[in-house]
Design an enzyme around this catalytic site. Structure first.
Site, short mmCIF file in Angstrom:
data_model
loop_
_atom_site.label_atom_id
_atom_site.label_comp_id
_atom_site.label_asym_id
_atom_site.label_seq_id
_atom_site.Cartn_x
_atom_site.Cartn_y
_atom_site.Cartn_z
CE LYS A 57 4.93 6.17 5.92
NZ LYS A 57 4.03 6.71 6.96
CG ASP A 115 -4.65 9.70 5.35
OD1 ASP A 115 -5.85 9.88 4.65
OD2 ASP A 115 -3.86 9.12 4.43
N GLY A 122 0.88 -1.11 -0.01
CA GLY A 122 0.08 -0.22 -0.04
C GLY A 122 1.05 1.25 0.04
N GLY A 179 0.92 5.60 1.45
CA GLY A 179 0.45 6.79 1.91
C GLY A 179 1.11 8.13 1.49
N GLY A 238 4.90 8.08 2.03
CA GLY A 238 5.56 6.68 1.77
C GLY A 238 5.06 5.44 1.18
#
Length: 869
Positions: free
Chosen positions: A90, A202, A69, A71, A74
């Site tokens: 990350k 977030d 995934g 963000g 990162g």
């Protein structure tokens, strides 16, 4: 590869199978930390995160080949150790050339100490400069580049977004409730149980991960490092994810601790009803949404469980949806704190975790998680709202109640005993108009008696009301009184009638009464309709609601005329005589119980506001408006300005006319007295030459300054109470100008080109602001050092005619041509009270010592008590 290995001989040996002891210890330490966190999140290893070389990170992620995934700051990759242990890595993006040591240390310090079952744990990190080939001015060189990565425990089930479905499919209620509670407890930990509270900013389903036992773990704290110790910021940077942004961020880019609470509300709703039903729930009045969600889950749960457990689960459903809708309130200061949310969720639920499959990770009692009893600095801004939030918490803990009122059998009056069955809390239930004997009636005065009716909306929905008199001819109004009570607000109605003989409830049980109709208000708004047709529109609204099967409550309020109790007096007074109509200005004497009024037919009158008797009156220009009059108490003067631009000075101590001076070329609309100096500002309604003049009465009323700069009529001026050499002016040219009487400095604030009708200063948290009444029916809040609108106070149905800071309380007052005065909290800008007088447009008001105010309207003068929050 050989070239690269020359920079890292130890990594080269490790890759070739000759692992040095130090690297082996690092790898074993990381494996132990990761394995420990995966095997049992409730039992922490206590190890500090290990520091890993960047090349080791590249190897275990297979050169960053499997992305999990991404963000804001990162991308997350999967890493696998040689023993099969898994980790989430990350890799932070390079922002403005990379994170320096200070920035990284701040990010790392925020994360390294986080130990909680509902927070993804940091188990390792990397922060080093890597020598890499680069091109510079056409040549290949070797340059150092900062490489940073944070390694977290691997959470097998991934993001919550993969599990969100509607309430009829997918996860059962037990699992959904555990996820909701886990997210809330994780957020509470970030806010309340660590030394430096963290704002996530977030929060969304993709950043809530679920382990094998469906325990929720909050992840991705990349944004929080931007804020350090600050609790609130205003930024133009785009953060978070659209759809989870609160309205204050969308409108004004305000970032505060309530940002996460709003996002939490969105997540809870989606967990409960799914993505497809989300819009329906948030766009429907809260009462209907709660009922819909509760009944839907009750129907589903009743197919598999029954009895006490079904009742408990249904209570959980109701509690969760109420919490979610509170979190989604547009006024950020009205959202509940995470502390109260967690306390509410834990109430009486611990007995139902035996079937959840992972009860070891959840506290069995509310005291198992320690929440600091003293709020940290990040929570200080909502201390003022504690009582309101506690009301919400008590509501969330209630069991199911009927949504429909029960009327009394055999009674023609539907007097409801339980306030919980009503949409509004109504006080009083019996309208008592104080009887006035003939001896109390002043000569030639049309005696009016009045009482107040308070409609208190304690819920989160807008409620429409219509108050209809059985015999309208007895009262000032001939039409129903209609309006909308906003959430968590009081609407005060001032009801007026001519003097009547005493009629007690005991002597006339079938006496007069009012019927109050109430119903939930949808998004449809009636405030822009013409005032002459508004009664018809409300009648149609209630008829339509009844036909559609909506809740329409009827409450009959008996109206009697009787002597007030001994020692009691009515705080509301109404005067309806020609001299009290079309009032254009009001001033309150600072020491005497006097008010000074002017009106549109040229009459100036001084009233005693204890008795509402006339002390003095005189006419300047017959049948021409007089728009301005002021007390100058230190000189015992009254100054007025007439329709011909002339200023008159009267000595009320000597009862004589002292001075007349030609001041302006047209009607004087405003006079303002300096609080300490012998100065008076005057302005007229001249649109071609909008001129403000300064007069010095110690110099024989000489005009000592003229202020030019506006391009259209100036509507109002007011001195700055903290810097008395400055004053502000509001103009129809769409600007507010800040002037100095000692210099030529001018500051211009532009408010979007619309006409500005009134202005006043106020102080909030030791900073000065302006409140400006606008033609677009809003009052705008301006911070003096900001070149833009900070907040809008919305809800009036007519132009704003008067604004003021209450001199004793933290309240802002706005009057409107819609016939109401609205009372706002000057700290939070929350609407606290609406006062309707049924006297037509509000033109001016003044504050009397204490909590009373006098209001000049089109049809009369009202003196009322403000209900304080």
């Amino acid at each position: 590869m050989n070239h690269l290995f020359s920079y890292f001989p130890r990594i080269k040996n490790w890759a070739l199978g000759h692992r040095p002891p130090a690297a082996a210890r690092v790898a074993r330490g990381v494996n132990r930390a990761v394995s420990s966190s995966m095997e049992n999140t409730a039992q922490r290893s206590g190890n500090e995160p290990s520091k890993l070389p960047y090349e080791f990170i590249k190897l275990i992620t297979k050169d960053f080949s499997e992305e999990l995934g991404h963000g804001t700051f990162g991308i997350v990759y999967k890493g696998v150790y040689e023993d099969g242990g898994e980790i989430a890595v990350k890799v932070l993006r390079n922002i403005s050339g990379g994170l320096d040591d200070v920035e990284f240390q701040k990010e790392f310090d925020n994360l390294r100490g986080l130990k909680h079952p509902n927070i993804v744990e940091l188990v390792a990190f990397c922060n080093e400069i890597v020598e890499e080939p680069a091109e510079f001015q056409g040549q290949q060189i070797t340059a150092g580049r900062v490489r940073t990565a944070l390694c977290f425990e691997y959470v097998h089930n991934g993001g919550l977004n993969k599990f969100i479905s509607d309430q009829y499919t997918g996860l059962g209620w037990s699992e959904r409730y555990k996820i909701i509670r886990g997210v809330c407890e994780g957020l509470a930990y970030l806010r309340l149980e660590i030394e430096n509270p963290i704002m996530h900013l977030d929060l969304k389903p993709e950043n809530i991960l679920l382990n094998k036992n469906m325990v929720a773990k909050i992840a991705d704290f990349g944004i929080s490092k931007l804020f350090g110790e600050e609790n609130t910021k205003k930024t133009m940077s785009v953060i978070g994810t659209m759809g989870y942004w609160p309205p204050e961020y969308i409108k004004h880019q305000i970032i505060s601790k309530e940002f996460d609470i709003f996002s939490l509300g969105v997540i809870i709703v989606k967990i409960m009803v799914g993505q497809e039903n989300y819009n329906y729930i948030v766009e429907t009045p809260a009462r209907k949404s709660i009922k819909f969600v509760h009944e839907s889950w009750k129907n589903r749960l009743s197919k598999t469980i029954s009895g006490h457990k079904l009742e408990a689960y249904c209570n959980q459903v109701k509690r969760c949806i109420k919490i979610a809708l509170d979190c989604l309130k547009s006024n950020r200061q009205e959202r509940p704190t995470i502390k109260h949310i967690v306390a509410c969720l834990k109430e009486k639920d611990t007995m139902f975790y035996e079937d959840d499959g992972d009860s070891s990770t959840l506290p069995s009692d509310i005291n198992d998680i320690t929440i600091n009893s003293t709020p940290c600095s990040a929570l200080e801004l909502v201390e003022h709202n504690t009582l309101a939030i506690m009301d919400t918490v008590h509501t969330l803990n209630e069991t199911e109640t009927s949504f429909f009122p029960q009327s009394e059998n055999g009674s023609d009056l539907k007097l409801l005993d339980s306030e919980d069955t009503e949409l509004l809390h109504v006080q009083p239930r019996e309208l008592c108009f104080p009887f006035m004997s003939s001896l109390e009636v002043l000569p030639r005065k049309k005696a009016m008696i009045s009482c107040s009716l308070q409609l208190n909306n304690k819920e989160n929905d807008r409620v429409a009301f219509m108050l209809v008199a059985k015999t309208p001819k007895r009262y000032l109004t001939r039409k129903p009184l209609c309006g909308i009570v906003p959430p968590r607000c009081v609407y005060t109605l001032s009801l007026t009638m001519p003097k009547q003989p005493p009629v007690t409830s005991s002597s006339d049980s079938g006496g007069d009464y009012f019927t109050l109709y109430t119903t939930l208000m949808s998004q449809y708004d009636l405030r822009d309709h013409d005032k002459d047709s508004i009664s018809v529109k409300y009648h149609k609204l209630f008829e339509k609601a009844k036909l559609a099967g909506e809740e329409v409550h009827e409450l009959k309020l008996r109206a009697i005329c009787d002597q007030p109790a001994q020692g009691a007096s009515s705080s509301d007074q109404i005067i309806i005589v020609p001299d009290a109509q079309q009032v254009s200005s009001i001033d309150v004497h600072p020491t005497e119980p006097w008010i000074l009024t002017t009106n549109h037919v040229g009459i100036i009158r001084v009233w005693n506001y204890h008795t509402m008797e006339t002390l003095d009156s005189f006419k300047l220009v017959i049948y021409e408006p007089v728009c301005a009059a002021k007390f100058i108490a230190r000189e015992k003067w009254i100054i007025t300005g007439d329709g011909n631009g002339v200023i008159h000075v009267y000595s009320y101590d000597q009862n004589q006319h002292d001075k007349t001076l030609d001041a302006q070329d047209s009607c004087i609309t405003t006079l303002v007295v300096h609080p300490t100096q012998p100065f008076v500002l005057s302005l007229s309604d001249d649109e071609d030459d909008p001129l403000i003049k300064l007069w010095d009465w110690d110099r024989g009323w000489a005009c000592t300054r003229e202020f030019r700069g506006h391009t259209n009529k100036v509507m109002q001026v007011t001195f700055n109470p903290e810097n008395k050499d400055c004053f502000a002016s509001a103009s129809c040219d769409g600007t507010v100008k800040i002037w100095s009487i000692c210099s030529d400095n001018i500051t211009t604030l532009k408010l979007g080109g619309q006409s500005l009708l009134c202005v006043d200063y106020f102080t909030r948290r030791n900073q000065q602001y302006l409140i400006v009444g606008c033609q677009d029916k809003t009052a705008q809040i301006w911070k003096l050092e900001m070149n833009g609108c900070f907040e809008k106070l919305e809800g009036h149905a007519g132009h704003i005619s008067a604004v003021s800071l209450h001199p004793e309380h933290r309240l802002l007052l706005t009057g409107s041509l819609d016939g109401t005065v609205r009372v706002w909290n000057s700290i939070t800008y929350k609407l606290e009270n609406i006062i309707g007088f049924n006297l037509g447009a509000v033109y001016a008001f003044g504050c009397i010592k204490g909590s009373r105010m006098v209001v000049g309207c089109h049809e009369g003068i009202a003196m009322v008590k403000i209900s304080l929050p």
